[in-house]
Every structure is written in C-alpha cells, then in structure tokens.
Design a protein around this motif. Structure first.
Motif, PDB file in Angstrom:
ATOM      1  N   HIS A   1      -2.877   1.821  33.600  1.00 14.24           N
ATOM      2  CA  HIS A   1      -4.133   1.891  34.337  1.00 14.24           C
ATOM      3  C   HIS A   1      -4.056   2.997  35.388  1.00 14.24           C
ATOM      4  O   HIS A   1      -2.966   3.427  35.781  1.00 14.24           O
ATOM      5  CB  HIS A   1      -4.440   0.550  35.015  1.00 14.24           C
ATOM      6  CG  HIS A   1      -3.409   0.143  36.040  1.00 14.24           C
ATOM      7  ND1 HIS A   1      -2.290  -0.587  35.703  1.00 14.24           N
ATOM      8  CD2 HIS A   1      -3.331   0.368  37.375  1.00 14.24           C
ATOM      9  CE1 HIS A   1      -1.567  -0.795  36.783  1.00 14.24           C
ATOM     10  NE2 HIS A   1      -2.167  -0.224  37.807  1.00 14.24           N
TER      11      HIS A   1
ATOM     12  N   THR B   1     -17.351   8.569  35.829  1.00 10.19           N
ATOM     13  CA  THR B   1     -18.017   7.997  34.656  1.00 10.19           C
ATOM     14  C   THR B   1     -18.636   9.087  33.790  1.00 10.19           C
ATOM     15  O   THR B   1     -18.586   9.024  32.554  1.00 10.19           O
ATOM     16  CB  THR B   1     -19.105   7.000  35.097  1.00 10.19           C
ATOM     17  OG1 THR B   1     -18.524   6.021  35.972  1.00 10.19           O
ATOM     18  CG2 THR B   1     -19.741   6.306  33.906  1.00 10.19           C
TER      19      THR B   1
ATOM     20  N   TYR C   1     -13.867  -0.412  33.986  1.00  7.49           N
ATOM     21  CA  TYR C   1     -13.700  -0.277  35.435  1.00  7.49           C
ATOM     22  C   TYR C   1     -13.604  -1.674  36.059  1.00  7.49           C
ATOM     23  O   TYR C   1     -14.354  -2.576  35.695  1.00  7.49           O
ATOM     24  CB  TYR C   1     -14.884   0.468  36.051  1.00  7.49           C
ATOM     25  CG  TYR C   1     -14.972   1.916  35.669  1.00  7.49           C
ATOM     26  CD1 TYR C   1     -14.398   2.915  36.461  1.00  7.49           C
ATOM     27  CD2 TYR C   1     -15.639   2.308  34.512  1.00  7.49           C
ATOM     28  CE1 TYR C   1     -14.478   4.254  36.102  1.00  7.49           C
ATOM     29  CE2 TYR C   1     -15.738   3.647  34.145  1.00  7.49           C
ATOM     30  CZ  TYR C   1     -15.152   4.618  34.946  1.00  7.49           C
ATOM     31  OH  TYR C   1     -15.246   5.943  34.594  1.00  7.49           O
TER      32      TYR C   1
ATOM     33  N   ILE D   1      -9.460   1.417  34.556  1.00 11.33           N
ATOM     34  CA  ILE D   1      -9.566   2.066  35.864  1.00 11.33           C
ATOM     35  C   ILE D   1      -9.712   0.983  36.931  1.00 11.33           C
ATOM     36  O   ILE D   1     -10.658   0.196  36.907  1.00 11.33           O
ATOM     37  CB  ILE D   1     -10.783   3.014  35.942  1.00 11.33           C
ATOM     38  CG1 ILE D   1     -10.765   4.022  34.780  1.00 11.33           C
ATOM     39  CG2 ILE D   1     -10.813   3.731  37.297  1.00 11.33           C
ATOM     40  CD1 ILE D   1      -9.591   4.971  34.790  1.00 11.33           C
TER      41      ILE D   1
ATOM     42  N   GLU E   1      -9.164   2.401  28.053  1.00  7.20           N
ATOM     43  CA  GLU E   1      -8.656   2.953  29.307  1.00  7.20           C
ATOM     44  C   GLU E   1      -9.065   2.012  30.443  1.00  7.20           C
ATOM     45  O   GLU E   1     -10.201   1.541  30.490  1.00  7.20           O
ATOM     46  CB  GLU E   1      -9.245   4.348  29.540  1.00  7.20           C
ATOM     47  CG  GLU E   1      -8.848   4.976  30.861  1.00  7.20           C
ATOM     48  CD  GLU E   1      -9.600   6.272  31.138  1.00  7.20           C
ATOM     49  OE1 GLU E   1      -9.047   7.131  31.835  1.00  7.20           O
ATOM     50  OE2 GLU E   1     -10.751   6.399  30.667  1.00  7.20           O
TER      51      GLU E   1
ATOM     52  N   VAL F   1     -18.617   2.419  28.441  1.00  9.33           N
ATOM     53  CA  VAL F   1     -17.973   2.085  29.707  1.00  9.33           C
ATOM     54  C   VAL F   1     -18.379   0.666  30.097  1.00  9.33           C
ATOM     55  O   VAL F   1     -19.520   0.255  29.888  1.00  9.33           O
ATOM     56  CB  VAL F   1     -18.334   3.075  30.838  1.00  9.33           C
ATOM     57  CG1 VAL F   1     -17.789   4.453  30.531  1.00  9.33           C
ATOM     58  CG2 VAL F   1     -19.832   3.126  31.075  1.00  9.33           C
TER      59      VAL F   1
ATOM     60  N   ALA G   1     -15.240   8.562  26.879  1.00  4.43           N
ATOM     61  CA  ALA G   1     -15.453   7.228  26.324  1.00  4.43           C
ATOM     62  C   ALA G   1     -16.820   7.160  25.666  1.00  4.43           C
ATOM     63  O   ALA G   1     -17.758   7.860  26.061  1.00  4.43           O
ATOM     64  CB  ALA G   1     -15.355   6.178  27.433  1.00  4.43           C
TER      65      ALA G   1
ATOM     66  N   ARG H   1     -13.800   5.013  21.762  1.00  2.00           N
ATOM     67  CA  ARG H   1     -13.069   4.865  23.021  1.00  2.00           C
ATOM     68  C   ARG H   1     -13.872   4.083  24.056  1.00  2.00           C
ATOM     69  O   ARG H   1     -15.092   4.226  24.157  1.00  2.00           O
ATOM     70  CB  ARG H   1     -12.714   6.242  23.556  1.00  2.00           C
ATOM     71  CG  ARG H   1     -11.755   7.029  22.653  1.00  2.00           C
ATOM     72  CD  ARG H   1     -11.758   8.492  22.975  1.00  2.00           C
ATOM     73  NE  ARG H   1     -13.076   9.100  22.741  1.00  2.00           N
ATOM     74  CZ  ARG H   1     -13.355  10.386  22.900  1.00  2.00           C
ATOM     75  NH1 ARG H   1     -12.407  11.206  23.295  1.00  2.00           N
ATOM     76  NH2 ARG H   1     -14.567  10.846  22.672  1.00  2.00           N
TER      77      ARG H   1
ATOM     78  N   ALA I   1     -15.816  10.741  31.863  1.00  2.00           N
ATOM     79  CA  ALA I   1     -14.944   9.873  31.077  1.00  2.00           C
ATOM     80  C   ALA I   1     -15.090  10.159  29.589  1.00  2.00           C
ATOM     81  O   ALA I   1     -16.201  10.275  29.068  1.00  2.00           O
ATOM     82  CB  ALA I   1     -15.263   8.408  31.363  1.00  2.00           C
TER      83      ALA I   1
ATOM     84  N   THR J   1     -13.799   2.704  28.280  1.00  2.00           N
ATOM     85  CA  THR J   1     -13.231   2.730  29.626  1.00  2.00           C
ATOM     86  C   THR J   1     -13.740   1.514  30.387  1.00  2.00           C
ATOM     87  O   THR J   1     -14.949   1.300  30.481  1.00  2.00           O
ATOM     88  CB  THR J   1     -13.616   4.007  30.393  1.00  2.00           C
ATOM     89  OG1 THR J   1     -13.100   5.150  29.700  1.00  2.00           O
ATOM     90  CG2 THR J   1     -13.053   3.987  31.805  1.00  2.00           C
TER      91      THR J   1
END
Length: 375
Positions: A56, A80, A6, A32, A30, A88, A85, A2, A83, A4
């Motif tokens: 999002h 974070t 940002y 953000i 994902e 990131v 994930a 996974r 998360a 994420t």
C-alpha cells in the motif's frame, strides 16, 4: 482490469485484515491509505502494521485532520485523475475531498464505487445533507454496503439494488485467535464466575448512551446485588459517568478500566455474562463481532447496524429498543437467566460469527468489483 482502493486511515486493523485477504486473491488492486490515524483514535492505540500485510501507499503520516481540507482535496483530485485504474473505490461520500475524487474520476472516465456503512438509524434525517448525498449517490457506479440496513439506506435514495453489493463486517482478532480455544476459555471462565458481569467496550461518548446503561444496571443490581459492570474504554464522558455511578450508589459495582488492547480484551469477553452496546447511533458495531468471536452473547440497541445479521434473540443475545432503559435491564437479566448452558451458548456465538471473516469480506468485495468491471 485495474482497481485502486482509497481508505481514510491506516489505523483501522479490521480494514487491514480485509485488504490483506483481498490482496491474497487478487494482485490487480492498488491500495492507497490517506493518513495514519485521526484525532479520536490517537489515545486508543498506535497503528499495528501486523494487520497490513498488503502492498500500500501511505500519503500522509500523522492525523487526517492535520492535512487540511483544501490541500487534501487538491491532492486526491490529481491522484485519482492520474491513477492507472479502470475503477476507483472511495472511502466515503461525506467529505469535500471525496467529491474532488468523484469529479476526477468523471473527467478521466473511471468507474467509481464507494464504501458505505450509514443506515437510516445512524443520524437524524437532514434535508440539507440528503440533497448532496442524493447527487453523489447517483453519480456513483456501485456501492459496498456493510449489511441489510446499509443496503436499504442506499436504496432509499433511489439507487437500484443491483448496484449495491453486500460485504460483511469483519473484526480484527489477534493473530493467535482460535475458535475452539475461545469456546474452551469462555466455558472455563464462566464456571469459576459466581456473579453476573456485564461488559461495555468502546468510547465513553454521547452516542453510546452509557447513561441509560448505568440506569439499567442499577435495576439489575436490585435483583443481583453482587453484579458488576465493567466499562472498557476512554472518552469525554468518563467524569460524568463516574458521577452518575456514585449518585446511584454503584461505586463498588461499576469499574472503569480505561482502554485495553484486543489481546487484553480476550479475558474481558471470556468472563462477561454478556457484552452490552446501548448506542443511539452506530453504523455497525464491530465490538459485537469481537464479543461473539469469544463466545460472549450480546445485548444491542436497535440503532446498531449489525442487529439483523448478528443479534439473534435467545441464540447470540438480545436487541432492545434504543433508549428504553427498562427493556435494556430486562434483556440484561435475560442473559443471566437464559444463557446458562455455557458450552452451547459459546458454540452458538462462535459458529454464527464465523462467516463474518476478513476472507469472506474480501471475496464479497472482489465479486462486486468483477461485476462492475464486466458491465
């Protein structure tokens, strides 16, 4: 595995296009968005959600600056840390909140990548900034660089090249955009044009070096008295630039149009002999992508990050030494004299920029993520 990602502001249409394309080829990411917009974007346009077709989460409405550094650092630290994930991707490295995210990722055992568009030409070297940047870079597992100059800049801090993944910059064009239509529109527009038209698109601000553009245009007018310069955009230097144009006797030749939407810019690019970007500091220069997409050649200063990838002398335009007024004027005149075959010029520009698409940028990001997660 996974991931994420940002990003700082939802306002960025071009990032919306890339993230939408990325979501189509991978559902394990994902997204953000930290805030809707930022201060210097408010007067330009609102958030166009038609470019953000990916799922999002928006953390804050309004301007990024209104959140407060301490509040945002605390919020992003915990976000974070929690998360779900394995990796990131941070929006940058130059804010305190990004350091908070880096620390949270370290505590939670997550890998970290960062988007980087800086180049050695972007800002004057500062040891005070270089030391913390060196520390941040060496704590990161991977980088997404926006071109050759950005990649070289990252590596100049001692980062191994295999940790830097290239990703192209892609402009957010209108949804109805068609390369063939863009070429046809430009050829027709140029056939009805009986005088040179030079175009600038962007903020009217100090880093754009627009004063030397006016000086260079003054030289061009000595040879082409009917030439026009159209400055599209808004910013703090408008009054100063208007005063300079008046002093140079260019009142009837220089037009300040104010800001325009991307749909309105289609006509500007079609009619322009070339688009000029004279910036003394420009990490990339997405307006160059836009101009080439509409078959419009460009004159771009060597300070702009996009030069190696996008500006091919005599093919898509010309580059010039930053701040050199005489050379800028010469390159503008070269566009008038050398790009006379409108069909071929437009075809060259459009075909070259075609690989700098949101889809290609998305594939490059995914390849970098897969590489990091497989190690």
């Amino acid at each position: 595995m996974r991931v994420t990602i940002y990003h700082n502001i939802l306002w960025s249409k071009y990032k919306g296009g890339v993230f939408s394309a990325l979501n189509k080829i991978s559902k394990d990411i994902e997204f953000i968005q930290i805030a809707e917009t930022e201060g210097d974007r408010v007067g330009l346009s609102g958030v166009d959600m038609s470019y953000h077709t990916y799922p999002h989460q928006l953390l804050h409405q309004g301007k990024y600056e209104d959140i407060g550094t301490a509040k945002l650092a605390n919020e992003l630290f915990w976000h974070t840390l929690k998360a779900e994930a394995d990796l990131v991707v941070l929006a940058g490295y130059h804010r305190i909140e990004y350091w908070a995210q880096l620390f949270a990722a370290f505590l939670s055992g997550k890998q970290v990548a960062v988007f980087c568009d800086s180049t050695a030409n972007d800002k004057p070297f500062s040891l005070l900034k270089a030391i913390p940047k060196w520390i941040f870079f060496h704590a990161v597992d991977g980088f997404f660089a926006y071109g050759e100059r950005s990649r070289n800049y990252i590596c100049s801090y001692g980062i191994k090249p295999e940790k830097v993944f290239f990703r192209c910059q892609a402009a957010a064009l209108p949804h109805h955009y068609s390369p063939d239509s863009a070429i046809t529109t430009r050829v027709v527009a140029q056939q009805s044009q009986d005088h040179p038209v030079f175009l600038y698109v962007g903020r009217l601000s100090h880093e754009k070096d627009l004063h030397i553009l006016l000086d260079a245009f003054h030289t061009v007018v000595q040879q082409y008295s009917d030439a026009k310069l159209r400055l599209v955009g808004s910013g703090p230097l408008r009054e100063s630039l208007e005063a300079q144009a008046k002093q140079l006797g260019l009142n009837d030749s220089v037009v300040f149009t104010g800001g325009k939407t991307i749909n309105e810019l289609e006509g500007e690019y079609a009619k322009a002999t070339c688009m000029v970007l004279p910036s003394n500091s420009e990490p990339w220069g997405l307006v160059v992508n836009e101009a080439l997409s509409y078959g419009c050649p460009v004159v771009v200063s060597e300070a702009c990050g996009c030069v190696p990838e996008l500006v091919i002398d005599g093919f898509t335009g010309f580059s010039f030494r930053t701040g050199n007024t005489a050379e800028l004027a010469l390159r503008m005149l070269s566009c008038v004299n050398e790009f006379t075959d409108q069909q071929q010029t437009a075809t060259n520009c459009v075909s070259h920029i075609g690989r700098f698409s949101p889809e290609n940028a998305a594939r490059q990001i995914l390849a970098g993520l897969d590489h990091m997660l497989s190690e």
